[in-house]
Design a protein around this motif. Structure first.
Motif, short mmCIF file in Angstrom:
data_model
loop_
_atom_site.label_atom_id
_atom_site.label_comp_id
_atom_site.label_asym_id
_atom_site.label_seq_id
_atom_site.Cartn_x
_atom_site.Cartn_y
_atom_site.Cartn_z
N GLU A 175 -4.06 4.40 -7.02
CA GLU A 175 -5.14 4.85 -6.14
C GLU A 175 -5.47 6.31 -6.39
O GLU A 175 -4.62 7.06 -6.87
N ASP B 182 0.83 -1.21 0.00
CA ASP B 182 0.00 0.00 0.00
C ASP B 182 0.87 1.26 0.00
O ASP B 182 2.01 1.23 0.47
N ASP B 183 0.32 2.35 -0.50
CA ASP B 183 0.97 3.67 -0.44
C ASP B 183 2.38 3.66 -1.02
O ASP B 183 3.27 4.35 -0.51
CA CA Z 1 -3.16 3.66 0.00
#
Ligand code: CA
Ligand code: C2E
Ligand code: CA
Ligand code: CA
Length: 279
Positions: free
Chosen positions: A236, A179-180
């Motif tokens: 995202e 993630d991220d």
């Molecule tokens: Ca994220």
């Protein structure tokens, strides 16, 4: 300015006071919130960038509180992490997601894989791999319908526990999504040391999409890099058609963002699946 017990509180103090009470409230009510179902997963669609068909969902926690109303992760996750209670919320979300998947399978409704957010503290506060594996076993959910999302910061903290946990997740058949990606400092090293199935490119790279031509070059380079090391990509925070089109052209396989849908309760995400809203 209010007069209280003979002391003058400034507005600032009153704000601080309210915040303090809300913090204490969250800490004191986490068990009750779990038991009474105040904590629920909302589901945000993930689509294939070429067809725009739904390919998955991310479970995002919401706390629907009798006193404070609708609370978003920013209201409770930092507090629960600070007090080392975050695993209680995460286990509740994992279980709700397994239940939702089970009931979809039982009723013959269409369903897609769901990704789950793990706090880095989950790996310290419990045996996260066993907890998740026991839940999918209990609800008889296929392991390839659950993806584990971890952030870069999780991996820089307790390398050993994390590495072991990642290996165990993979052996059991869970995919691991980073993630991220790109939001921290260690991004490239992390790719050297771990095998991720999908890199989720942080939405900050899209924030200057229209104004800074370099952001397109950077996104394209990240997608190419991921390909070279055998990982897939998702971007995202996709909010415009132009962004979606660009990401499809550069070969980012999956997209997530308000353009396709906000996080929704399970019944509402179903309506989208039924009507093909995401395609
Ligand atoms: Ca994220
Ligand atoms: P995240 O995992 O990076 O999740 C993406 C966040 O971006 C979500 O915020 C989502 O609602 C928001 N988002 C999605 N599409 C767009 C878009 O197009 N534009 C913009 N501006 N935002 C978009 P949310 O739901 O408030 O969650 C915030 C963070 O809280 C998550 O970031 C995640 O780190 C954490 N979180 C959420 N649910 C859980 C959970 O169940 N457990 C744990 N440990 N953390 C969670
Ligand atoms: Ca996430
Ligand atoms: Ca419905």
């Amino acid at each position: 300015i209010r007069h209280k017990y003979g002391i003058y509180y400034s507005e600032y103090d009153e704000e601080t006071h309210k915040k303090y009470h809300k913090r204490q409230y969250i800490v004191n009510h986490i068990d009750q919130a779990v038991q009474e179902g105040w904590i629920r997963p909302y589901y945000q669609p993930v689509v294939w960038s070429d067809t725009k068909e739904l390919c998955g969902c991310e479970a995002l926690a919401r706390w629907i509180d009798p006193k404070y109303g609708f609370l978003s992760p920013g209201d409770f996750i930092p507090i629960l992490e600070e007090h080392r209670l975050i695993h209680k919320l995460d286990v509740a979300i994992f279980e709700s997601v397994c239940k939702d998947l089970r009931s979809h399978m039982d009723s013959g409704k269409p369903f897609v894989p769901v990704s789950l957010n793990f706090s880095r503290l989950d790996f310290e506060l419990m045996d996260a791999v066993t907890v998740l594996n026991d839940l999918v076993t209990k609800y008889n959910v296929p392991r390839d319908y659950i993806h584990v999302e971890v952030t870069e910061s999780a991996l820089t903290d307790n390398m050993d526990i994390l590495k072991q946990s990642m290996d165990r997740f993979h052996e059991l058949g869970f995919a691991i999504w980073l993630d991220d990606f790109g939001s921290g400092y260690s991004s490239l090293n992390v790719l050297k040391d771990y095998r991720f199935d999908v890199l989720k490119i942080d939405m900050k790279f899209l924030s200057s999409f229209d104004t800074n031509p370099k952001s397109k070059d950077i996104i394209k380079s990240v997608v190419d890099l991921a390909k070279k090391v055998g990982m897939k990509t998702l971007t995202e925070g996709v909010e415009t058609k132009e962004q979606a089109e660009f990401l499809n052209v550069v070969g980012c396989g999956r997209l997530q963002g308000y353009l396709f849908g906000k996080p929704l309760p399970v019944a509402d995400i179903d309506d989208g699946i039924e009507t093909g809203k995401y395609t």
